[in-house]
Design a protein around this motif. Structure first.
Motif, PDB file in Angstrom:
ATOM      1  N   UNK A  35       0.562  -0.949   0.044  1.00 13.25           N
ATOM      2  CA  UNK A  35       0.388   0.045  -0.003  1.00 13.25           C
ATOM      3  C   UNK A  35       0.994   1.600  -0.190  1.00 13.25           C
ATOM      4  N   UNK A  36       1.097   2.183  -1.197  1.00 14.70           N
ATOM      5  CA  UNK A  36       1.904   3.310  -0.930  1.00 14.70           C
ATOM      6  C   UNK A  36       0.972   4.259  -0.749  1.00 14.70           C
ATOM      7  N   UNK A  37       0.052   4.326  -0.346  1.00 10.93           N
ATOM      8  CA  UNK A  37      -1.136   5.588   0.313  1.00 10.93           C
ATOM      9  C   UNK A  37      -0.802   6.190   1.108  1.00 10.93           C
ATOM     10  N   UNK A  38      -0.714   7.540   1.263  1.00 10.61           N
ATOM     11  CA  UNK A  38      -0.249   8.658   2.252  1.00 10.61           C
ATOM     12  C   UNK A  38      -0.730   8.821   3.316  1.00 10.61           C
ATOM     13  N   UNK A  39      -2.156   8.710   3.356  1.00  9.33           N
ATOM     14  CA  UNK A  39      -3.387   8.132   4.412  1.00  9.33           C
ATOM     15  C   UNK A  39      -4.164   6.822   4.428  1.00  9.33           C
ATOM     16  N   UNK A  40      -3.840   5.723   3.890  1.00 11.27           N
ATOM     17  CA  UNK A  40      -5.064   4.462   4.271  1.00 11.27           C
ATOM     18  C   UNK A  40      -5.766   4.449   5.098  1.00 11.27           C
ATOM     19  N   UNK A  41      -5.928   4.952   6.428  1.00  6.28           N
ATOM     20  CA  UNK A  41      -6.795   4.523   7.314  1.00  6.28           C
ATOM     21  C   UNK A  41      -8.052   5.852   7.130  1.00  6.28           C
ATOM     22  N   UNK A  42      -8.319   6.522   5.904  1.00 11.65           N
ATOM     23  CA  UNK A  42      -9.239   7.530   5.602  1.00 11.65           C
ATOM     24  C   UNK A  42     -10.958   6.602   5.521  1.00 11.65           C
ATOM     25  N   UNK A  43     -11.488   6.820   7.359  1.00 14.13           N
ATOM     26  CA  UNK A  43     -12.812   6.198   7.049  1.00 14.13           C
ATOM     27  C   UNK A  43     -13.313   6.320   5.358  1.00 14.13           C
ATOM     28  N   UNK A  44     -13.690   6.849   5.119  1.00 17.02           N
ATOM     29  CA  UNK A  44     -14.156   6.861   3.425  1.00 17.02           C
ATOM     30  C   UNK A  44     -13.846   5.991   2.636  1.00 17.02           C
ATOM     31  N   UNK A  45     -12.710   5.613   2.874  1.00 18.26           N
ATOM     32  CA  UNK A  45     -12.314   4.653   1.559  1.00 18.26           C
ATOM     33  C   UNK A  45     -12.769   2.916   1.817  1.00 18.26           C
ATOM     34  N   UNK A  49     -10.015   0.268   3.520  1.00 17.24           N
ATOM     35  CA  UNK A  49      -8.998   1.783   4.753  1.00 17.24           C
ATOM     36  C   UNK A  49      -8.278   1.002   5.935  1.00 17.24           C
ATOM     37  N   UNK A  50      -7.296   1.332   5.709  1.00 15.97           N
ATOM     38  CA  UNK A  50      -6.444   0.021   6.852  1.00 15.97           C
ATOM     39  C   UNK A  50      -7.107   1.431   7.880  1.00 15.97           C
ATOM     40  N   UNK A  51      -7.750  -0.319   8.992  1.00 16.32           N
ATOM     41  CA  UNK A  51      -8.437  -0.189  10.305  1.00 16.32           C
ATOM     42  C   UNK A  51      -7.538  -0.131  10.621  1.00 16.32           C
ATOM     43  N   UNK A  52      -7.430  -0.042  12.427  1.00 15.26           N
ATOM     44  CA  UNK A  52      -7.897  -0.448  13.391  1.00 15.26           C
ATOM     45  C   UNK A  52      -6.311  -1.145  13.394  1.00 15.26           C
ATOM     46  N   UNK A  53      -7.142  -2.096  12.846  1.00 15.91           N
ATOM     47  CA  UNK A  53      -7.233  -3.714  13.753  1.00 15.91           C
ATOM     48  C   UNK A  53      -6.937  -5.101  12.450  1.00 15.91           C
TER      49      UNK A  53
END
Length: 143
Positions: A35-45, A49-53
């Protein structure tokens, strides 16, 4: 890079249903998504989304398909909010590409660079891929 003859893939998930996305990865024999996204944790994805777990979001989606996941924040596009992001990101890769891409050598293959934009022409993963190709790597853009 010690194994510059390696091949890799790139893919963007934009507009793709999760089943289509994982189907494309499996059809190409991808074993790991980088994953080369800067912010994969954004909920809109949503599913991407890269979740916390790891039992949610992109990690669960990929795990259910038998594909590993690795986030590489150093390859994220830090210039995305600027009109001239393409030129700036290209300059960054030209200056520090060896340093920014050195973890790719350690990844089990075949791996696939992941970002949001469906078309590689609209995405910074093209710049990363072009740099690696100049180092002797082979690339296939999954579109």
């Amino acid at each position: 890079m010690s194994d510059a003859s390696r091949g890799f893939f790139t893919i963007g998930y934009g507009g793709r249903p999760p089943e289509e996305f994982t189907g494309l990865l499996r059809a190409h024999g991808v074993k790991l998504v980088a994953d080369v996204r800067a912010r994969p944790d954004r909920a809109s994805m949503g599913a991407y989304t890269k979740a916390k777990t790891a039992d949610k979001g992109i990690e669960k989606l990929l795990a259910d398909a038998g594909i590993a996941y690795q986030w590489l924040p150093e390859l994220g596009n830090v210039f995305l909010d600027r009109d001239e992001w393409t030129a700036r990101y290209t300059e960054l890769i030209d200056r520090a590409g060896d340093l920014l891409t050195d973890r790719l050598v350690e990844l089990p293959g075949p791996f696939c660079l992941l970002c949001a934009e469906k078309r590689v022409a609209d995405c910074h993963r093209r710049t990363i891929a072009d740099f690696l190709v100049r180092q002797g790597w082979r690339v296939v853009h999954i579109e």
